[in-house]
Design an enzyme around this catalytic site. Structure first.
Site, PDB file in Angstrom:
ATOM      1  N   GLU A 107       0.789  -1.229   0.000  1.00 34.68           N
ATOM      2  CA  GLU A 107       0.000   0.000   0.000  1.00 34.68           C
ATOM      3  C   GLU A 107       0.823   1.282   0.000  1.00 34.68           C
ATOM      4  O   GLU A 107       0.433   2.273  -0.625  1.00 34.68           O
ATOM      5  CB  GLU A 107      -0.939   0.010   1.230  1.00 34.68           C
ATOM      6  CG  GLU A 107      -2.085  -0.961   1.149  1.00 34.68           C
ATOM      7  CD  GLU A 107      -3.114  -0.577   0.094  1.00 34.68           C
ATOM      8  OE1 GLU A 107      -3.510   0.600   0.037  1.00 34.68           O
ATOM      9  OE2 GLU A 107      -3.484  -1.467  -0.703  1.00 34.68           O
ATOM     10  N   SER A 374     -54.136 -32.765   7.923  1.00 35.27           N
ATOM     11  CA  SER A 374     -54.833 -33.389   9.058  1.00 35.27           C
ATOM     12  C   SER A 374     -54.285 -32.986  10.415  1.00 35.27           C
ATOM     13  O   SER A 374     -54.919 -33.264  11.443  1.00 35.27           O
ATOM     14  CB  SER A 374     -54.779 -34.916   8.919  1.00 35.27           C
ATOM     15  OG  SER A 374     -55.539 -35.328   7.804  1.00 35.27           O
TER      16      SER A 374
END
Length: 655
Positions: A107, A374
């Site tokens: 960097e 059911s």
């Protein structure tokens, strides 16, 4: 003869040329001086103009981010984190040397030499970008990047670039290089909501930053250029490629050797670290976050949410679903499943919203509205038991027609006279419809609402067969009321919420229960639910040595199948189907859902409570004459109040 002096014909012209050159040079310097003066003046004016609203650099220590929500299980283990995560405020000495070297190499190679703005770095970046024909290197220093993330917006404007440089110079004058590097690495964004290298190390590698390897340091440094692009969780191959570039840059700067690079091993696990939590399939934590507005009207601070989840039960439930659904698509055309487990107090202790969270985040346990089939008959039969019927009441299984609708039994047969208990165990459709019609559909709908079904239901004859939709969570919650003696214990997931300092913002007291089912009706329906598993449609859910209760549910054309069952200490609902509502290959509630239920519940009984069945045998004859499950129920009730199972059994055995 008179001698004449020779003329020097070109002397005057030469002198004239020299004079002209001199005047031009002087003019050039004058113009240059004026232009320089104008440029300097303009630069000073620009600096003065853009310096007028520069922030106070002392605010570099302030960090504003979106609130984070930490979801924890009942034992305080982190399940998931939401929102922005910031790591520890690291000291410079805590940051690995290899990471600092990696950041500097890739960097800002002159970080320790420049004064905030690196002119040579800018020139070098321009040259390399022009040579490559694209942007391959930036000219911003680490100090400028700190200025940007601490004080400025990401917009790319001339003003921002000027202010970025000015702030960087001021930062360099006030703070040491070590402090600037520390601030930067504690603040920088590294993808997936992670701020700072400490948070990123926990998320991507599951470790503290002090423990990262050379390769892991290179990956973190490589992400600084474009976190979303180079994050290992987003693109594993690109992340490794970028890390190799970082390692090469470190070698160029003599931070490491080529041998070091050869020895460096790419980390194997990089997609999910401990920072985000223990849940690999965070359907439950998603549900908790969705419920947050119910507990906190407004929030702009980090909070911790303590939940009801039991991580061990959660893992077992996930295992049961994954194991049973492994080949379900090819065999039965069933692609999805969901399940929820609720304890005696109504606490949601486990929840699975689908087969794979990575493939689909839709929560089928809480958000899907499906027909219960059911399984809805629970409300029909409870209504009957509360209105004069008993489990021994005789009903007629015969054809029935309501307007143009005629329900049919699954067996396509009619048994004539049957007792209520048998009709329920065999899930006879005609009997359920006849009961609903004779009692009144509104009463059935009211019973369902009283037991926690929140969805509005149409008053149709088919409602008795579960034609109206609801969620698996609500349906399972209704069955848990039966399991808990008829008290309206609503399923809940949150125990308390605190801020980061521990201040309680919400506390779930949940200690006021109302009786919604009479003792007689509740005892009878439990007996009937037990018969479903003993000799009815739920035989596959039978667990040897344990008394279990449940009901199957299968919808028309096999679009939905569910099984809702419980023991005296845990209620579990399981659903299987397809998201697109297509039919499965004859998958019924008593099949795949019941098998998933049994696999989970059986492991739970064996792993958590298996010793009880043997120890109960040591209890005296007087104890044996009582219902074993009644005794076990009291055991689990006491255990949940803090007493251990072994101590309770030992105490009862001595008695």
């Amino acid at each position: 003869m008179k001698m004449t002096k020779k003329k020097k014909p070109y002397k005057k012209k030469a002198s004239s040329k020299k004079s002209f050159k001199k005047r031009v040079i002087i003019l050039f310097f004058k113009v240059g001086f004026v232009i320089s003066l104008i440029c300097v003046s303009l630069i000073l004016l620009i600096i003065a103009y853009y310096s007028s609203d520069l922030p106070n650099i002392a605010q570099v220590y302030e960090f504003k981010k979106q609130p984070s929500f930490t979801v924890l299980d009942r034992n305080g283990r982190i399940l998931a984190n939401y929102g922005d995560l910031q790591g520890r405020d690291l000291k410079f000495e805590q940051i690995p040397k290899t990471l600092i070297q990696a950041v500097v190499a890739i960097e800002d190679r002159r970080f320790f030499e420049h004064q905030g703005v690196d002119v040579w770095g800018i020139i070098r970046a321009i040259y390399r970008n022009k040579k490559a024909g694209k942007v391959v290197q930036g000219g911003s220093t680490i100090t400028q990047q700190l200025a940007k993330i601490a004080f400025l917006t990401p917009e790319k404007t001339f003003k921002r670039k000027i202010q970025e440089a000015l702030i960087a110079i001021k930062l360099e004058k006030k703070y040491s290089k070590k402090e600037i590097m520390r601030l930067y690495l504690n603040r920088v964004y590294l993808g997936k909501g992670n701020f700072g290298v400490d948070a990123a190390a926990k998320f991507y590698f599951g470790k503290y930053i002090e423990k990262v390897s050379l390769y892991e340091a290179a990956i973190l440094a490589g992400m600084l250029k474009a976190p979303s692009k180079y994050a290992p969780a987003n693109n594993h191959e690109l992340s490794i490629k970028r890390a190799k570039q970082v390692l090469s840059a470190m070698e160029e700067e003599n931070y490491i050797t080529h041998t070091d690079i050869k020895k460096a091993i790419p980390p194997l696990i990089m997609e999910r670290g401990n920072a985000r939590g223990a849940l690999q399939n965070p359907y439950f934590s998603d549900y908790v976050i969705e419920q947050l507005p119910l507990y906190l009207t407004a929030n702009n601070q980090d909070v911790k949410i303590y939940t009801t989840l039991d991580l061990n039960l959660q893992k077992r439930l996930e295992e049961a679903i994954l194991e049973n659904m492994k080949n379900a698509k090819s065999k039965s055309n069933a692609s999805e499943a969901a399940a929820v487990a609720i304890n005696r107090r109504g606490e949601i202790v486990a929840l699975v919203g689908g087969v794979s969270y990575n493939k689909s985040q839709f929560n089928r346990a809480t958000s899907a509205k499906r027909q219960p089939g059911s399984a809805f008959k629970l409300f029909v039969y409870l209504t009957a038991l509360e209105n004069g019927y008993s489990k021994e009441s005789i009903v007629i299984d015969s054809p029935i027609k309501i307007n143009k609708w005629s329900p049919r039994n699954f067996s396509r047969q009619y048994l004539g006279e049957v007792i209520l208990e048998e009709a329920f165990a065999k899930s006879i459709n005609t009997v359920a419809v006849k009961l609903s019609e004779s009692l009144g559909r509104e009463k059935v709908i009211n019973t369902a609402g009283k037991l926690g079904i929140k969805d509005k239901m149409k008053n149709l004859p088919s409602i008795a067969l579960g034609s109206e939709v609801t969620s698996l969570l609500d349906l399972s919650g209704s069955y848990s009321i039966v399991a808990n003696g008829g008290y309206n214990i609503r399923p809940y997931a949150v125990l308390k919420i605190t801020d980061r300092s521990g201040k309680v913002l919400y506390l779930n007291k949940n200690n006021s229960y109302k009786k919604v089912i009479s003792d007689s009706a509740n005892q009878q329906i439990k007996h009937m639910l037990a018969k479903v598993i003993q000799n009815g449609t739920g035989k596959k859910a039978h667990i040897a040595g344990a008394e279990v209760f449940g009901k199957t549910g299968t919808t028309q054309d096999y679009r939905d199948a569910c099984f809702i069952g419980f023991t005296d200490y845990l209620t579990v609902g399981v659903w299987v189907g397809n998201d697109d509502n297509t039919s499965m290959k004859r998958v019924m509630g008593g099949g795949l859902p019941a098998e998933i239920w049994k696999d989970f519940m059986k492991k739970n009984v064996e792993k958590n409570h298996g010793t009880i069945w043997k120890k109960v045998e040591n209890i005296g004859n007087e104890k044996k004459s009582n219902s074993i499950m009644n005794f076990l129920s009291s055991v689990f009730n006491k255990k949940e109040k803090g007493e251990t199972i072994d101590s309770i059994i030992e105490k009862n055995t001595k008695k």
